[in-house]
Design an enzyme around this catalytic site. Structure first.
Site, PDB file in Angstrom:
ATOM      1  N   ASP A  82       0.631  -1.334  -0.070  1.00 56.02           N
ATOM      2  CA  ASP A  82      -0.122  -0.102  -0.295  1.00 56.02           C
ATOM      3  C   ASP A  82       1.053   0.842   0.025  1.00 56.02           C
ATOM      4  O   ASP A  82       1.610   1.585   1.042  1.00 56.02           O
ATOM      5  CB  ASP A  82      -1.122   0.331   1.136  1.00 56.02           C
ATOM      6  CG  ASP A  82      -1.740   1.473   1.084  1.00 56.02           C
ATOM      7  OD1 ASP A  82      -1.667   2.728   0.614  1.00 56.02           O
ATOM      8  OD2 ASP A  82      -2.810   1.277   1.553  1.00 56.02           O
TER       9      ASP A  82
ATOM     10  N   ASP B 293       5.838  14.035 -20.841  1.00 57.28           N
ATOM     11  CA  ASP B 293       4.616  14.758 -21.675  1.00 57.28           C
ATOM     12  C   ASP B 293       4.816  13.536 -22.775  1.00 57.28           C
ATOM     13  O   ASP B 293       5.568  13.606 -23.297  1.00 57.28           O
ATOM     14  CB  ASP B 293       4.710  15.759 -21.710  1.00 57.28           C
ATOM     15  CG  ASP B 293       3.929  16.540 -22.058  1.00 57.28           C
ATOM     16  OD1 ASP B 293       3.071  16.251 -23.636  1.00 57.28           O
ATOM     17  OD2 ASP B 293       3.040  17.791 -21.898  1.00 57.28           O
ATOM     18  N   HIS B 294       3.485  12.738 -22.787  1.00 57.56           N
ATOM     19  CA  HIS B 294       3.992  11.689 -23.944  1.00 57.56           C
ATOM     20  C   HIS B 294       3.476  12.085 -25.319  1.00 57.56           C
ATOM     21  O   HIS B 294       4.466  12.020 -26.652  1.00 57.56           O
ATOM     22  CB  HIS B 294       2.885  10.507 -24.230  1.00 57.56           C
ATOM     23  CG  HIS B 294       1.756  10.984 -24.842  1.00 57.56           C
ATOM     24  ND1 HIS B 294       0.974  11.644 -23.741  1.00 57.56           N
ATOM     25  CD2 HIS B 294       0.961  10.840 -25.770  1.00 57.56           C
ATOM     26  CE1 HIS B 294      -0.932  11.667 -24.242  1.00 57.56           C
ATOM     27  NE2 HIS B 294      -0.038  10.912 -25.307  1.00 57.56           N
TER      28      HIS B 294
ATOM     29  N   HIS C 255       0.016  19.326 -22.912  1.00 58.43           N
ATOM     30  CA  HIS C 255       0.526  19.328 -24.337  1.00 58.43           C
ATOM     31  C   HIS C 255       1.278  20.385 -25.362  1.00 58.43           C
ATOM     32  O   HIS C 255       1.263  20.006 -25.934  1.00 58.43           O
ATOM     33  CB  HIS C 255      -0.576  17.895 -25.186  1.00 58.43           C
ATOM     34  CG  HIS C 255      -0.223  16.614 -24.415  1.00 58.43           C
ATOM     35  ND1 HIS C 255       0.456  16.207 -23.637  1.00 58.43           N
ATOM     36  CD2 HIS C 255      -1.657  15.633 -24.392  1.00 58.43           C
ATOM     37  CE1 HIS C 255       0.381  15.132 -22.658  1.00 58.43           C
ATOM     38  NE2 HIS C 255      -1.101  15.304 -23.015  1.00 58.43           N
TER      39      HIS C 255
HETATM   40  C1  BG6 Z   1      -4.441  12.998 -22.525  1.00 61.44           C
HETATM   41  C2  BG6 Z   1      -5.196  13.479 -22.274  1.00 61.44           C
HETATM   42  O1  BG6 Z   1      -2.681  13.349 -21.658  1.00 61.44           O
HETATM   43  O2  BG6 Z   1      -3.600  12.942 -23.963  1.00 61.44           O
HETATM   44  C3  BG6 Z   1      -6.463  12.280 -23.050  1.00 61.44           C
HETATM   45  O3  BG6 Z   1      -5.496  13.211 -20.616  1.00 61.44           O
HETATM   46  C4  BG6 Z   1      -6.165  12.908 -24.084  1.00 61.44           C
HETATM   47  O4  BG6 Z   1      -7.817  12.868 -22.716  1.00 61.44           O
HETATM   48  C5  BG6 Z   1      -4.763  12.211 -24.212  1.00 61.44           C
HETATM   49  O5  BG6 Z   1      -7.321  11.411 -25.047  1.00 61.44           O
HETATM   50  C6  BG6 Z   1      -4.734  11.894 -25.946  1.00 61.44           C
HETATM   51  O6  BG6 Z   1      -3.250  11.351 -26.196  1.00 61.44           O
HETATM   52  P1  BG6 Z   1      -3.082  11.535 -28.500  1.00 61.44           P
HETATM   53  O7  BG6 Z   1      -1.751  10.170 -28.179  1.00 61.44           O
HETATM   54  O8  BG6 Z   1      -4.030   9.859 -28.534  1.00 61.44           O
HETATM   55  O9  BG6 Z   1      -3.585  12.596 -29.055  1.00 61.44           O
END
Ligand code: BG6
Length: 484
Positions: free
Chosen positions: A87, A179-180, A242
């Site tokens: 936990d 931040d993908h 983003h």
């Molecule tokens: C995420 C958001 O960070 O990015 C989501 O929380 C969103 O709401 C997503 O749908 C979009 O990512 P991508 O890579 O599909 O454009």
């Protein structure tokens, strides 16, 4: 690459299943993980190693980009995994975790290099980071790194509070904020597009560029995330992170791509964004919320009819804004950003609109020449299109736009998580968000949040499946432009 232990908190969660395990697997089969590598997953649920590995394998079957069909490779990969039920809010549970990590380090002769990935709800970030420090997990003789995912705070104040707590346990250069969008291959290609192409580099400034448009439109609605999304809205969910990261990446001027240069370049841009007061926000920000409509031939409900959303919700599912940069390269160039859910198409793209060529008007007759555009498709399409004007030699030489394009659709392009995890394993933080960027982004967003709360910015509705509220179009029309 250094031998290390990858400690995953939230190992039974959705992100682990959908993104982290498949990315690790791909890196593993591509030889991009360390030779001596241990992965310790932790979650609240009681489970033995065999059950955990079964979950990992299921996630590979469901989400891996490369089919997990080579039995010996899959088995060798799964053998890296161990599980510890803990936990995360209970300090004593970290002792169990430490024992397991140390045991594996002993067995595999791995130095105490530890990478902690917090794939958990943000409320736990600070608690876990502090427990890592106190339990001794973070006090090994090797290096330590911390990976966290957005949201980094709910507003400027809470972001600062979180950062302060994290900094009691980790140095800034040990924190990898994912931040993908920064891991998307086309985003990582932006500087190369500019600097490897003198033709483009020469034009990349306010003498030639009329405006920059950054769009991230989504088809999906709030999905099953109403609990989170209804307290965030598009401004926190997409814009603060983003979208502003994309702005930094496209606007920075950087011939060298070292970690230090990128961070300094982005910082310079984010600090140059002119802040608006809550009272001014209405003239440069548009917000919207989707109502029932049709998306790709299917009727869908409006936002307030989605499960878990309050009927009176005022949450923004769409935001558009005009931003100005106080930077000599970009003086006078508006940056338009828009993002929303339940729009017509799924598309993230950046468009640079060039100024109309002087002296070419006679070629176009009485009309204006169409502007040249550079369209950078980030996802799901991946490519670059340059829109030029040319005489149509079959139609009496009428001037028409022609497209010069490169498209990488259908190619085996790596996933953002693969790229970012690979960087984190190697200790390269170039494409992670630095605290300066996060804080500065919140500084722009904070007065806008206030404006939303005080209802100084109207909340327009837009039908699902449309291009968003018409007011977003007017934002550009005022300046003589349209969205591309
Ligand atoms: C995420 C958001 O960070 O990015 C989501 O929380 C969103 O709401 C997503 O749908 C979009 O990512 P991508 O890579 O599909 O454009």
């Amino acid at each position: 690459m250094d031998a290390m232990t990858f400690v995953l908190f939230g190992a039974t969660g959705d992100l682990a299943k959908r993104k982290i395990f498949p990315a690790l697997y791909r890196l593993y089969i591509d030889g991009k993980t360390p030779e001596r590598f241990s992965i310790v997953g932790s979650g609240r649920r009681e489970m033995n190693d065999a059950a955990f590995r079964q979950q990992v394998e299921q996630s590979l079957t469901a989400y891996s980009r490369r089919p997990a069909d080579d039995r010996s490779k899959v088995d060798a990969f799964l053998e890296l995994f161990r599980y510890c039920a803990a936990d995360a809010s209970v300090g004593t549970d970290y002792r169990k975790l430490l024992e397991l990590v140390e045991k594996r380090e002993g067995e595999q002769n791995i130095p105490q290099n530890r990478l902690f990935y917090l794939s958990v709800a943000p409320d736990f970030f600070d608690v876990i980071a502090l427990h890592i420090a106190e339990s001794g997990l973070g006090k090994g003789s090797g290096w330590k790194r911390l990976i966290i995912e957005k949201p980094f705070g709910h507003d400027l104040k809470s972001a600062r509070r979180l950062n302060e707590k994290l900094s009691q346990a980790f140095e800034e250069d040990e924190v990898y904020r994912i931040d993908h969008y920064l891991g998307k291959p086309m985003v990582q290609n932006l500087e190369a597009l500019e600097y490897a192409n003198p033709v483009i580099q020469a034009l990349w400034n306010n003498h030639y560029i009329a405006n920059v448009q950054i769009t991230a439109s989504e088809i999906v609605g709030v999905e099953e995330r109403a609990g989170y999304y209804d307290t965030s809205g598009a401004i926190r969910d997409m814009f603060q992170n983003h979208m502003l990261q994309l702005l930094m990446m496209i606007a920075m001027h950087l011939p060298h791509m070292t970690e230090r240069d990128v961070r300094a370049g982005k910082r310079r841009i984010v600090e140059s964004i002119r802040c608006v007061s809550p009272e001014e926000a209405g003239s440069s920000v548009v917000r919207g919320q989707y109502v029932a409509g049709e998306v790709q031939g299917k009727a869908v409900p409006g936002y307030t009819d989605e499960p878990g959303v309050a009927p009176s919700s005022q949450t923004d599912t769409f935001v558009a804004a005009r931003l100005w940069l106080d930077d000599p390269f970009w003086e006078g160039v508006p940056f338009y950003i828009r993002t929303g859910k339940r729009l017509k198409e799924k598309s993230t793209r950046i468009v640079l609109e060039f100024k109309n060529p002087r002296g070419a008007m006679h070629l176009c007759g009485t009309e204006q020449c169409d502007p040249n555009l550079m369209i950078i498709e980030i996802s799901p399409n991946v490519g670059v299109v340059l829109r030029l004007n040319s005489k149509n030699l079959l139609q009496e030489g009428k001037l028409e736009p022609i497209m010069v394009d490169f498209c990488a659709n259908g190619k085996d392009i790596p996933e953002a998580y693969e790229i970012l995890l690979s960087d984190a394993l190697q200790g390269d933080a170039t494409f992670f968000a630095h605290w300066n960027e996060v804080e500065q982004s919140w500084k722009w967003v904070q007065p806008v949040l206030e404006a939303f709360e005080r209802n100084l910015v109207p909340l327009y509705s837009y039908p699902a499946g449309s291009n968003g509220p018409e007011a977003a179009g007017r934002l550009l029309e005022q300046d003589g432009f349209t969205w591309w």
